[in-house]
Design an enzyme around this catalytic site. Sequence first.
Site, PDB file in Angstrom:
ATOM      1  CD  GLU A   1      -3.126   0.829   2.096  1.00 49.78           C
ATOM      2  OE1 GLU A   1      -3.429  -0.346   2.345  1.00 49.78           O
ATOM      3  OE2 GLU A   1      -3.791   1.802   2.499  1.00 49.78           O
ATOM      4  NE  ARG A   2      -2.418   5.052  -0.234  1.00 46.91           N
ATOM      5  CZ  ARG A   2      -3.405   5.326  -1.083  1.00 46.91           C
ATOM      6  NH1 ARG A   2      -3.183   5.419  -2.384  1.00 46.91           N
ATOM      7  NH2 ARG A   2      -4.631   5.484  -0.650  1.00 46.91           N
TER       8      ARG A   2
ATOM      9  CG  ASN B   1      -5.201  -0.033   6.055  1.00 48.13           C
ATOM     10  OD1 ASN B   1      -5.707   0.519   7.029  1.00 48.13           O
ATOM     11  ND2 ASN B   1      -4.753   0.641   5.016  1.00 48.13           N
TER      12      ASN B   1
ATOM     13  CE  LYS C   1      -6.073   3.067   8.988  1.00 47.82           C
ATOM     14  NZ  LYS C   1      -5.705   3.172   7.550  1.00 47.82           N
TER      15      LYS C   1
ATOM     16  CD  GLU D   1      -7.630   6.227   6.259  1.00 53.67           C
ATOM     17  OE1 GLU D   1      -6.851   5.281   6.129  1.00 53.67           O
ATOM     18  OE2 GLU D   1      -7.455   7.354   5.739  1.00 53.67           O
TER      19      GLU D   1
ATOM     20  NE  ARG E   1      -8.174  13.263   7.610  1.00 51.62           N
ATOM     21  CZ  ARG E   1      -7.737  12.704   6.501  1.00 51.62           C
ATOM     22  NH1 ARG E   1      -8.448  12.797   5.384  1.00 51.62           N
ATOM     23  NH2 ARG E   1      -6.597  12.050   6.476  1.00 51.62           N
TER      24      ARG E   1
ATOM     25  CG  ASP F   1      -2.993  11.001   5.411  1.00 51.83           C
ATOM     26  OD1 ASP F   1      -1.954  10.499   5.833  1.00 51.83           O
ATOM     27  OD2 ASP F   1      -3.895  10.337   4.875  1.00 51.83           O
TER      28      ASP F   1
ATOM     29  CD  GLU G   1       2.372   6.432  11.022  1.00 55.51           C
ATOM     30  OE1 GLU G   1       1.893   5.960  12.085  1.00 55.51           O
ATOM     31  OE2 GLU G   1       1.802   6.324   9.925  1.00 55.51           O
TER      32      GLU G   1
ATOM     33  CD  GLU H   1      -0.677   8.027   0.642  1.00 56.84           C
ATOM     34  OE1 GLU H   1      -0.100   7.687   1.698  1.00 56.84           O
ATOM     35  OE2 GLU H   1      -1.915   7.990   0.506  1.00 56.84           O
TER      36      GLU H   1
ATOM     37  CD1 TRP I   1     -11.075  10.770   3.241  1.00 58.41           C
ATOM     38  CD2 TRP I   1     -12.181   9.099   2.255  1.00 58.41           C
ATOM     39  NE1 TRP I   1     -10.901   9.648   4.022  1.00 58.41           N
ATOM     40  CE2 TRP I   1     -11.580   8.601   3.439  1.00 58.41           C
ATOM     41  CE3 TRP I   1     -12.939   8.206   1.483  1.00 58.41           C
ATOM     42  CZ2 TRP I   1     -11.702   7.264   3.852  1.00 58.41           C
ATOM     43  CZ3 TRP I   1     -13.055   6.879   1.887  1.00 58.41           C
ATOM     44  CH2 TRP I   1     -12.447   6.417   3.063  1.00 58.41           C
TER      45      TRP I   1
HETATM   46  C1  BDP Z   1      -3.192   7.412   4.184  1.00 52.81           C
HETATM   47  C2  BDP Z   1      -3.029   6.413   3.089  1.00 52.81           C
HETATM   48  C3  BDP Z   1      -3.693   5.098   3.405  1.00 52.81           C
HETATM   49  C4  BDP Z   1      -3.221   4.619   4.779  1.00 52.81           C
HETATM   50  C5  BDP Z   1      -3.484   5.699   5.809  1.00 52.81           C
HETATM   51  C6  BDP Z   1      -2.929   5.340   7.191  1.00 52.81           C
HETATM   52  O1  BDP Z   1      -3.594   6.927   1.899  1.00 52.81           O
HETATM   53  O2  BDP Z   1      -3.364   4.181   2.388  1.00 52.81           O
HETATM   54  O3  BDP Z   1      -3.858   3.448   5.133  1.00 52.81           O
HETATM   55  O4  BDP Z   1      -2.834   6.880   5.421  1.00 52.81           O
HETATM   56  O5  BDP Z   1      -1.927   5.923   7.563  1.00 52.81           O
HETATM   57  O6  BDP Z   1      -2.321   8.488   3.928  1.00 52.81           O
HETATM   58  O7  BDP Z   1      -3.498   4.515   7.883  1.00 52.81           O
END
Ligand code: BDP
Length: 715
Positions: free
Chosen positions: A180-181, A223, A300, A304, A349, A378, A400, A406, A556
Amino acid sequence: MAVLLFCTVAMACAPAAHAEDGYDLWLRYPPTESARATAYRAQVSQLLAADATPTQAATRAELLRGLRGLLGVTPVPANTVTQAGAVVVGTPSSSPTIARLRLDTRRLGPEGYLIRSVAIDGHAVTVIAADADAGALYGAFHFLRLLQTGQPIAKLDLRDTPRVKLRLLDHWDDLDGHVERGYAGASIWDWHKLPDYLDPRYTDYARANASLGINGTVLNNVNSNALSLTPAYLEKAAALAGVFRPYGIRVFLSARFSAPMEIGGLKTADPLDPAVKRWWRDKADEIYRVIPDFGGFLVKANSEGQPGPQDYGRSHADGANLLADALAPHGGTVMWRAFVYSHEEPDDRAKQAYTEFVPLDGKFRGNVLVQVKNGAIDFQPREPFHPLFGAMPKTPLMMEFQITKEYLGFATHLVYLGPLYEETLKADTHAKGKDSTVAKVIDGSLDGHALTGMAGVANIGAGRNWSGSHFDQANWYVYGRLAWNPTLSSRAIAEEWVRMTFSNEEGVVAPVVDMMMGSREAAVDYMTPLGLHHLMGRSHHYGPGPWVEGGPRADWTSVYYHRANREGIGFDRTAHGSNAVAQYSPYLAREFGDLQRVPEEFLLWFHHLPWDYRTRSGRPLWDELVHRYTSGVDYVRGMRSTWSGLEGKVDAERHAQVAAFLGIQEKEAQWWRDASIAYFQTLSGRPLPAGEAAPAHTLEYYQSLEFPYAPGSGR
Ligand code: BDP
C-alpha cells in the site's frame, strides 16, 4: 577471539565491474581515491574483532567487506596489537584488549559506542568500544562511514548513543505481496517461500538498517490481515526475525483488533471481555514462543474502516491497554496510532485526533506509545506539526513520518524529505515555554519518558534499487539517521549520503546537496503552495485533483480543504472558523491565528483570504499563488540542468535513470501547476499575472485524466 592482520594488495581503481543498479545503497564501499587510500591503509593495518556471537560475526564481516572494498586490503589472522594502525572492535567482555583499556562503556547503554584513537603498547590504535554487541556494530558502521566520506581518522574521539529507543520502519506490505502506497515494486517479504527460503536480500536489508541504527521493523500493513497472527505466518515472521537479530533489529507486527473473532472463533473483540483478554494473552505467549525478542504490536483502530474498541463503546485506551497487558509479561510494546477521524464527527478533520486522544492522557499502560503522524491531516507536502505533540505530557508520543512519497510524487520525483522531517522536529510546541521542540517530545526529554520511538513508513520494495529511485534511497537514509538523533541537520545528512552513494568529489557533492535541499520546497510550490493541502487525485493520489468533490465523505475531497470560491481561498482554522488553532499552545494559537504573524507557508492552512489579499512579497494572493506554482516548476528545470552537468562524474547507468526521472518530474510539475491554475482561475476569475504562461490544456482535459492502474493504491 579471532585477530586478523591485513596484507595490502595492489588495488585496481577501475570502475566497479558490476552494474550500478543501486542495489548496494550507501554501502557501496567503492575504491578510495589513491592518495587518501594510502593514508588510510596505514591506519587500518590490523583488525581485532571477535566473532563468538552472530552480532560480533556480522560486525567483523562488515568491517572486512568495507575495508576490502574501500581500501583493497585483505586480512590474515594474527593475535594481539602488534603494529600501528590496529583497529580494535568490541566490548569489555568480547575483547581483552578493550577490557584492558578500562573505558567507561557502561554509560553507553546497550546501543551506544565510542570511537577513540589511543596508544596500546606504543602503537597508535583505533578503538571502537561498546558495552554490548549492538553498540559495537553501530560503531563499526560509523567508522566505515568516516572512511567512505573521506574523513580523517587519526585523532578520533567520538561517542554516540541513540536518543530514541524504538527506531522503526513500518511496512505497509500485504500478505499477497502488494505494498500500500509502495512505488518500489512488490513487497520484499516473499511470504509464500518463507520460512524455508531466506532471500539474501533480507540480510542486506538488515545491514542497511543497522548502518543507520534502525532497530525494529513492523512487517505488515496497518490495514492488517488477522492471518498475520496465525501459526503459519508467525513461523514466517520468526524466520525473518532470525535473519535480523544479529543486526539488532526486532520484528513487530500490525495487529488487527478483530483478530479474536476472525481467527480465534470468538463472538466479540470487546476489550473488556474476559475471553478476549485471554485470547490476546495466549496469542502473545504463542508469539514469544516462536519469536522470543518480539517487539510488539502496531495498531490502527477505528480509523478508515478498521475495527477497534469504539465498536464496543470502549475507548482507545481500553483497546491499547488490552494488548499492552498481553505483551507486558514479555516486555513487548504497543504502538497505538492516533491517525483517527470518524464518519460521525463532522468537525474539521485536522482537530479530531486531538479531540479524541487528549482526554485519554494518563490512561495508557506504561508499555504503550501513541503513534502520531507528523501533521494533523495526512503526510502532506507541508503541514504544521501535529497539535498532539506537547499536548499529552503523561503519554509517550511516537513520531510517524512517511518515507514513501504517497503525496510527494511517488518514486519519480526527486524530493529529499530531510528538510520536511527536520522542520517538524525543530518546530517549537511551546508546551513548556520556549524551546519545547517536537524533537524533545519524541526523545522523551520534555516530559521525562524513557519509552520513546520514531516510525517511518517504508519506501522499500522488491525493485532492484530498493526504493523505486536512486534519490529515494536518501529518504530511507535520512529517516534512519534522524531516528537515531532527531537533532541532526538534514543538510549534513544529505552530504553524507551523497558522498557514500555517488561521489566524494566536491564538484558532485556541493551541487547535488544543494539540489536536494531545495527539492521539497519546490514540490510544495508546484503541488500545494502557501499552506494548501490535500489536493491530489482521488484515491490513488497520483497527480493534481483540486476539483475533487462529492463521494463518500467530504474530508476525502479537495474542495473541503481549499474552500475556494469567487471571494477567496483557504481553510479558516482561526477562532472565526474551525478554531483548530486553539489546539496549539496559547502562544502558537495566537501566532497561527494572526495574519500578521502566521508563517506564510501556513497561510491558507489557517486562513481563508480574498484573492486580492496582499502577501508578503507585495503580490496579491492570486498572483503569489501562480508565482509559487511556476517557481516550483522552474526549480525542477534547474535540477535537470544541474544533473546534466554531472554527466561523466556519476556512473552512466545511474546518471541516465536519474536524468529520465527528472524529465518525468518536470512534466508532472508542469501538469500540477497548469491543472491547479486552470481550476483555481475558474474561481478567482482573475487574469494570469504578466509573463505567466497559460496552462497547456483546458481544465476539462485535466479533469478527464484517469489512472486506474496507478501504483500503490489502497484497497
Ligand atoms: C493514508 C493512506 C492510506 C493509509 C493511511 C494510514 O492513503 O493508504 O492506510 O494513510 O496511515 O495516507 O493509515
